[in-house]
Enzyme design. Structure first.
Site, PDB file in Angstrom:
ATOM      1  N   ARG A  36      28.840  38.488  34.778  1.00 15.32           N
ATOM      2  CA  ARG A  36      28.377  39.053  36.168  1.00 15.32           C
ATOM      3  C   ARG A  36      27.198  39.422  36.097  1.00 15.32           C
ATOM      4  O   ARG A  36      26.271  39.425  37.041  1.00 15.32           O
ATOM      5  CB  ARG A  36      29.281  40.120  36.453  1.00 15.32           C
ATOM      6  CG  ARG A  36      30.556  39.802  36.936  1.00 15.32           C
ATOM      7  CD  ARG A  36      31.561  40.796  37.464  1.00 15.32           C
ATOM      8  NE  ARG A  36      32.725  40.498  38.189  1.00 15.32           N
ATOM      9  CZ  ARG A  36      33.654  41.168  38.740  1.00 15.32           C
ATOM     10  NH1 ARG A  36      33.565  42.389  38.862  1.00 15.32           N
ATOM     11  NH2 ARG A  36      34.725  40.900  39.276  1.00 15.32           N
ATOM     12  N   LYS A 197      51.497  37.069  40.472  1.00 20.42           N
ATOM     13  CA  LYS A 197      52.314  37.498  41.453  1.00 20.42           C
ATOM     14  C   LYS A 197      52.023  36.901  42.843  1.00 20.42           C
ATOM     15  O   LYS A 197      50.579  36.275  42.987  1.00 20.42           O
ATOM     16  CB  LYS A 197      52.032  39.082  41.899  1.00 20.42           C
ATOM     17  CG  LYS A 197      52.519  39.955  40.824  1.00 20.42           C
ATOM     18  CD  LYS A 197      52.670  41.411  41.113  1.00 20.42           C
ATOM     19  CE  LYS A 197      53.220  42.167  40.076  1.00 20.42           C
ATOM     20  NZ  LYS A 197      52.870  43.446  40.610  1.00 20.42           N
ATOM     21  N   GLY A 353      39.567  35.946  37.441  1.00 18.81           N
ATOM     22  CA  GLY A 353      39.369  36.645  36.108  1.00 18.81           C
ATOM     23  C   GLY A 353      39.837  35.583  34.889  1.00 18.81           C
ATOM     24  O   GLY A 353      38.626  35.127  34.124  1.00 18.81           O
ATOM     25  N   GLY A 376      38.958  39.612  44.049  1.00 19.39           N
ATOM     26  CA  GLY A 376      39.661  40.072  45.486  1.00 19.39           C
ATOM     27  C   GLY A 376      39.042  39.540  46.667  1.00 19.39           C
ATOM     28  O   GLY A 376      39.552  39.353  47.491  1.00 19.39           O
TER      29      GLY A 376
END
Length: 402
Positions: A36, A197, A353, A376
């Site tokens: 990053r 999920k 990630g 996100g």
């Protein structure tokens, strides 16, 4: 709407306040993964080389408005200093007495980093006074932190009330790459979705259903879809409350002609730990006391075959419990395959990630068309939602010259 970028104002002699996303893993006082930080280098270097002084601001972790020693940004500043080959001093407090003086002393070609923004609860509360103080450190604001663009915080939204606001070069690349998946996408368009999920990716699946030709589902989230098909998944991770939603997605895919592929064989383990007993079984024979931990070889082959003709591929989320090396074969195989497809001319965009970590481990990140730093934010963008940190940046048609 296209946004104004750092190329649309003259940085010469200006003090530029830049929001970056340096929320990186720190281990033993050192940055463990600097991807990053490296992603923000083009914007920082562009501004410095064009005569600006640069004030960087970021958060790290979730200190929840308190000073947490392990969340200090000093290791990040040290790593950035090495990458830029110049000193990057860091303030003691974003609002500290010495911060304003340090900013005032900054000369063109120099860079300064503010301490962790989230040491003050006012950051996440988008407090106006906090935003006003941050804005006072610059004459122009640049947001290069796509990973926080989905948060309406003081440093992403509040400061734009007081400064002309532009997109950084990383922000520009992220918007262009992800917009290409929603607008002028080249077909066939396939998406590979994994991770633990369904809940975090339900809205993405629903939105992409209108745009893709095929969806390949792996990882823990595949269990919920398998149960929606009437199968049992033993002790595997399962979001039982979302089985009906998964069933609806499968039905919508059938109605709209979207091919949805689920695992046909899986790796199961007695315990989801390193060294645990494991084996490959068909999905209709998952033992009651075992858990699925990876896609099987038959599924890996079926997935890659389904992607053979795809011109555009979006991948988000590992296809197994990637953090345990033994259960990462499916994820690594997908990474290698997509790297080969990208080199052959397909557009391959990767987010998430663990997916990126797999590519880093394999040394394949530079093979992809685009690696999203968003997490996100990437998912919310692909849900079709307007991200507040992007919405407040000046549009190309209406921007005033700084």
């Amino acid at each position: 709407m296209e946004k104004q970028t750092v190329r649309d104002f003259d940085p010469q002699g200006k003090r530029v306040l830049v929001r970056v996303d340096f929320n990186v893993p720190i281990e033993d006082g050192k940055v463990k993964d600097d991807s990053r930080i490296r992603a923000a280098l083009p914007t920082i270097k562009y501004l410095l080389e064009n005569g600006a002084s640069v004030v960087l601001m970021s958060h790290l972790g979730r200190p929840k408005g308190k000073v947490v020693e392990s969340a200090r940004l000093r290791p990040v500043a040290q790593r950035l200093s090495t990458l830029l080959r110049m000193p990057v001093p860091i303030t003691g407090d974003p609002l500290g007495i010495g911060t304003r003086d340090a900013v005032a002393r900054l000369k063109p070609g120099q860079v300064l980093m503010l301490e962790n923004l989230r040491f003050h609860a006012a950051e996440e509360n988008n407090d106006d006074e906090y935003a006003k103080t941050l804005a006072s450190y610059g004459q122009v604001y640049v947001n290069d932190a796509f990973g926080t663009a989905h948060r309406a915080h003081a440093s992403t939204v509040g400061v734009t009330k007081y400064l002309p606001a532009y997109a950084g070069l990383l922000m520009e690349r992220e918007i262009q790459a992800l917009s290409s998946l929603l607008d002028d996408v080249k077909h066939p368009f396939a998406t590979v979705i994994g991770g633990a999920k369904v809940s975090g990716k339900l809205a993405v699946l629903k939105n992409l259903m209108q745009k893709v030709d095929s969806i390949l589902i792996g990882g823990g989230m595949a269990n919920t879809f398998l149960v929606a098909q009437g199968r049992t998944v033993g002790k595997s991770l399962l979001e039982r409350e979302l089985v009906d939603d998964a069933r609806q997605i499968l039905e919508d895919g059938e109605k709209s002609g979207v091919q949805i592929l689920l695992p046909t064989d899986v790796v199961v383990a007695k315990e989801v730990t390193r060294g645990a007993e494991h084996k490959v079984v068909p999905v209709h024979k998952i033992p009651n006391s075992w858990s699925t931990v990876d896609i099987g070889p038959q599924t890996t082959e079926a997935f890659t075959q389904a992607l053979e003709d795809a011109q555009t591929i979006f991948w988000n989320g590992p296809l197994g419990v990637f953090e345990v090396p033994t259960f990462g074969d499916g994820t690594r195989a997908m990474g290698r395959y997509l790297a080969a497809r990208a080199e052959a001319g397909a557009t391959v965009i990767v987010g998430g990630g663990d997916s990126i970590a797999a590519l880093e481990e394999l040394g394949l990140t530079d093979k992809m068309s685009h690696i999203s730093t968003g997490g996100g934010a990437s998912l919310e963008f692909l849900e079709g939602r307007e991200l507040p940190g992007i919405a407040v940046l000046m549009d190309r048609e209406t921007a005033a010259v700084a």
